[in-house]
Motif scaffolding. Structure first.
Motif, PDB file in Angstrom:
ATOM      1  N   LYS A  27      11.511   5.426   2.674  1.00 21.83           N
ATOM      2  CA  LYS A  27      11.829   4.736   3.987  1.00 21.83           C
ATOM      3  C   LYS A  27      10.553   4.048   4.516  1.00 21.83           C
ATOM      4  O   LYS A  27       9.881   4.438   5.431  1.00 21.83           O
ATOM      5  CB  LYS A  27      12.450   5.655   5.047  1.00 21.83           C
ATOM      6  N   PRO A  28      10.161   2.746   3.550  1.00 22.97           N
ATOM      7  CA  PRO A  28       8.990   2.048   4.131  1.00 22.97           C
ATOM      8  C   PRO A  28       9.086   1.397   5.235  1.00 22.97           C
ATOM      9  O   PRO A  28       9.893   0.986   5.660  1.00 22.97           O
ATOM     10  CB  PRO A  28       8.622   1.257   3.004  1.00 22.97           C
ATOM     11  N   GLY A  29       8.113   0.858   5.970  1.00 16.60           N
ATOM     12  CA  GLY A  29       7.623   0.255   7.211  1.00 16.60           C
ATOM     13  C   GLY A  29       8.125  -1.288   6.909  1.00 16.60           C
ATOM     14  O   GLY A  29       8.342  -1.705   5.708  1.00 16.60           O
TER      15      GLY A  29
ATOM     16  N   GLY B  89       5.836  -2.669   3.986  1.00 17.85           N
ATOM     17  CA  GLY B  89       5.645  -1.877   2.949  1.00 17.85           C
ATOM     18  C   GLY B  89       5.421  -0.374   2.969  1.00 17.85           C
ATOM     19  O   GLY B  89       4.838   0.198   4.146  1.00 17.85           O
ATOM     20  N   SER B  90       4.888   0.262   1.908  1.00 15.92           N
ATOM     21  CA  SER B  90       4.248   1.742   1.730  1.00 15.92           C
ATOM     22  C   SER B  90       2.689   1.781   2.302  1.00 15.92           C
ATOM     23  O   SER B  90       2.166   0.638   2.282  1.00 15.92           O
ATOM     24  CB  SER B  90       4.437   2.288   0.416  1.00 15.92           C
ATOM     25  N   PRO B  91       2.501   2.830   2.903  1.00 14.99           N
ATOM     26  CA  PRO B  91       1.338   3.093   3.210  1.00 14.99           C
ATOM     27  C   PRO B  91       0.248   3.192   2.290  1.00 14.99           C
ATOM     28  O   PRO B  91       0.561   3.492   1.030  1.00 14.99           O
ATOM     29  CB  PRO B  91       1.238   4.152   4.132  1.00 14.99           C
TER      30      PRO B  91
ATOM     31  N   GLY C  75       1.912   3.130  -1.697  1.00  8.37           N
ATOM     32  CA  GLY C  75       3.038   3.825  -2.114  1.00  8.37           C
ATOM     33  C   GLY C  75       3.750   2.724  -3.224  1.00  8.37           C
ATOM     34  O   GLY C  75       3.229   1.828  -3.523  1.00  8.37           O
ATOM     35  N   SER C  76       5.065   2.767  -3.269  1.00  6.06           N
ATOM     36  CA  SER C  76       5.906   2.027  -4.237  1.00  6.06           C
ATOM     37  C   SER C  76       6.235   0.629  -3.499  1.00  6.06           C
ATOM     38  O   SER C  76       6.326  -0.228  -4.419  1.00  6.06           O
ATOM     39  CB  SER C  76       7.061   2.562  -4.594  1.00  6.06           C
ATOM     40  N   TYR C  77       6.286   0.683  -2.322  1.00 11.71           N
ATOM     41  CA  TYR C  77       6.640  -0.841  -1.624  1.00 11.71           C
ATOM     42  C   TYR C  77       6.089  -1.543  -0.897  1.00 11.71           C
ATOM     43  O   TYR C  77       4.901  -1.318  -0.548  1.00 11.71           O
ATOM     44  CB  TYR C  77       7.766  -0.238  -0.531  1.00 11.71           C
ATOM     45  N   PHE C  78       6.391  -2.958  -1.074  1.00  9.38           N
ATOM     46  CA  PHE C  78       5.615  -4.083  -0.549  1.00  9.38           C
ATOM     47  C   PHE C  78       6.351  -4.901   0.014  1.00  9.38           C
ATOM     48  O   PHE C  78       7.595  -5.093  -0.429  1.00  9.38           O
ATOM     49  CB  PHE C  78       4.559  -4.760  -1.407  1.00  9.38           C
TER      50      PHE C  78
ATOM     51  N   LYS D 196      11.507 -12.512   1.263  1.00  6.34           N
ATOM     52  CA  LYS D 196      11.650 -12.046   2.652  1.00  6.34           C
ATOM     53  C   LYS D 196      11.952 -10.771   2.820  1.00  6.34           C
ATOM     54  O   LYS D 196      12.979 -10.305   3.432  1.00  6.34           O
ATOM     55  CB  LYS D 196      12.391 -12.974   3.433  1.00  6.34           C
ATOM     56  N   GLN D 197      11.523  -9.743   2.039  1.00  2.02           N
ATOM     57  CA  GLN D 197      12.135  -8.342   2.220  1.00  2.02           C
ATOM     58  C   GLN D 197      11.177  -7.538   1.604  1.00  2.02           C
ATOM     59  O   GLN D 197      10.228  -7.619   0.735  1.00  2.02           O
ATOM     60  CB  GLN D 197      13.318  -8.368   1.215  1.00  2.02           C
ATOM     61  N   VAL D 198      11.216  -6.163   2.136  1.00  5.21           N
ATOM     62  CA  VAL D 198      10.574  -4.971   1.494  1.00  5.21           C
ATOM     63  C   VAL D 198      11.080  -4.442   0.152  1.00  5.21           C
ATOM     64  O   VAL D 198      12.214  -4.119   0.410  1.00  5.21           O
ATOM     65  CB  VAL D 198      10.301  -3.878   2.373  1.00  5.21           C
TER      66      VAL D 198
END
Length: 357
Positions: A224-226, A229-231, A244-247, A253-255
């Motif tokens: 559940k990234p912000g 993205g991930s911290p 983490g895995s997300y950017f 225009k999306q995480v």
């Protein structure tokens, strides 16, 4: 143990703390050397990091300076530990010191560690302003690849490889120890036939009992990234952040999750022989993979987002980092025992014993 509101605020904001000499000395003394008895209490000045999900994406290690502690459990052995981490700031570096115990419970019922986890004092210098190099630096078995903010190092490579004529070779022809990083068929610790006895955090122990990750720690970040993205969950040996895995994908225009640029080779390996394991390219060996540049990340598993280069945790090989885009700091070289320089023999992994049940 639950987090107090003040502790969570410190974790989320990661404010730089001002240490007292007495408080810092107490932490360093408690983490000094290999302990035969486990610490029994978290330092009064430490932030409780137990099972914390981080939020900060800062690439400057100074923004994480603090003392951290966690009360955790070795599940299989039913032993309790106190994890201790200190991050101090200098002009050009941060120094992270830990006792090598994670901020989460470990060694679950499905794990088979070859040696018992122990408190092992380790210290790493993290560059505050790392620079990209003209050439990448390959991973080596004698160097830790990075350090997580919870004080647990990353050690991607195994010392297992295909060597069918060796005395300890298994049915697949693999031996658990004794192979260099340039072996023709080096076993991937997270591959389908690795048999490394890792726990739910993709981690196990070195022969000296030090706990370390081979891939996604399944800790410090979640699914559940912000909005950005991930911290930041750690730092590679060259000083660049590990996310983490997300950017945040500016184009879409999306995480979303970062995708590795590696893919499995097509077809089959050369016919089985003394120099080839044969069979399909299935990810058992790191040589089963090739860089196709079809994902988001470069050959080292990193990319630049909003002007900041960093490495990302991925669901497939190479998992976290595959080489260094900057220059690794010498403090990440392994040292087994007091004043001993790293050597090939005592930095290798070995397979766990067969379960007794």
């Amino acid at each position: 143990m639950t987090h107090s509101s003040s502790s969570l605020e410190k974790i989320n904001k990661i404010a730089v703390s001002k240490y007292t000499s007495a408080g810092l000395l107490a932490l360093l003394l408690s983490a000094c050397g290999e302990s035969h008895t486990h610490s029994h209490a978290i330092n009064d000045h430490a932030v409780d990091l137990k099972d914390a999900i981080l939020q900060n994406r800062s690439a400057d290690c100074a923004d994480y300076a603090n003392e951290y502690g966690s009360s955790v459990k070795d599940i299989r052995k039913n032993e309790h530990f106190i994890a201790q981490v200190s991050i101090e700031v200098q002009d050009r570096y941060c120094t992270l010191t830990s006792n090598n115990i994670p901020n989460h419970d470990f060694n679950d019922r499905n794990a088979r560690f070859a040696t018992n986890a122990k408190e092992v004092s380790q210290s790493f210098n993290i560059k505050r302003a790392p620079q990209l190099s003209y050439r990448v630096t390959p991973l080596e078995q004698s160097t830790y690849n990075g350090i997580m903010i919870n004080g647990v190092p990353i050690d991607i490579l195994s010392a297992a490889c295909y060597s069918p004529n060796a005395r300890r070779a298994d049915r697949q022809g693999n031996i658990p120890i004794g192979c260099r990083s340039d072996a023709k068929w080096l076993v991937d610790p997270l591959g389908p036939n690795a048999n490394m006895g890792a726990d739910a955090h993709n981690a196990h122990t070195q022969p000296d009992g030090s706990y370390h990750y081979h891939g996604n720690p399944n800790a410090l970040f979640d699914e559940k990234p912000g909005n950005n993205g991930s911290p930041t969950i750690g730092f590679a040996a060259d000083g660049f952040p590990i996310y983490g895995s997300y950017f945040y994908d500016e184009t879409r225009k999306q995480v979303r999750k970062a995708k590795s640029g590696y893919r499995l080779k097509s077809g089959t390996r050369p016919t089985r022989s003394s120099t080839s394991p044969g069979g399909n390219y299935d990810g058992t060996y790191i040589q089963d993979w090739e860089f196709a540049n079809t994902g988001d990340l470069d050959q080292c598993n990193g990319m630049t987002v909003n002007g900041q280069y960093g490495y990302y945790v991925t669901d497939t090989y190479p998992w976290i980092v595959n080489c260094f885009s900057g220059t690794p700091d010498p403090s990440f070289r392994k040292r087994m025992g007091k004043n001993k320089q790293p050597n090939h023999k005592n930095t290798q992994h070995r397979f766990p014993p067969k379960p007794a049940y």
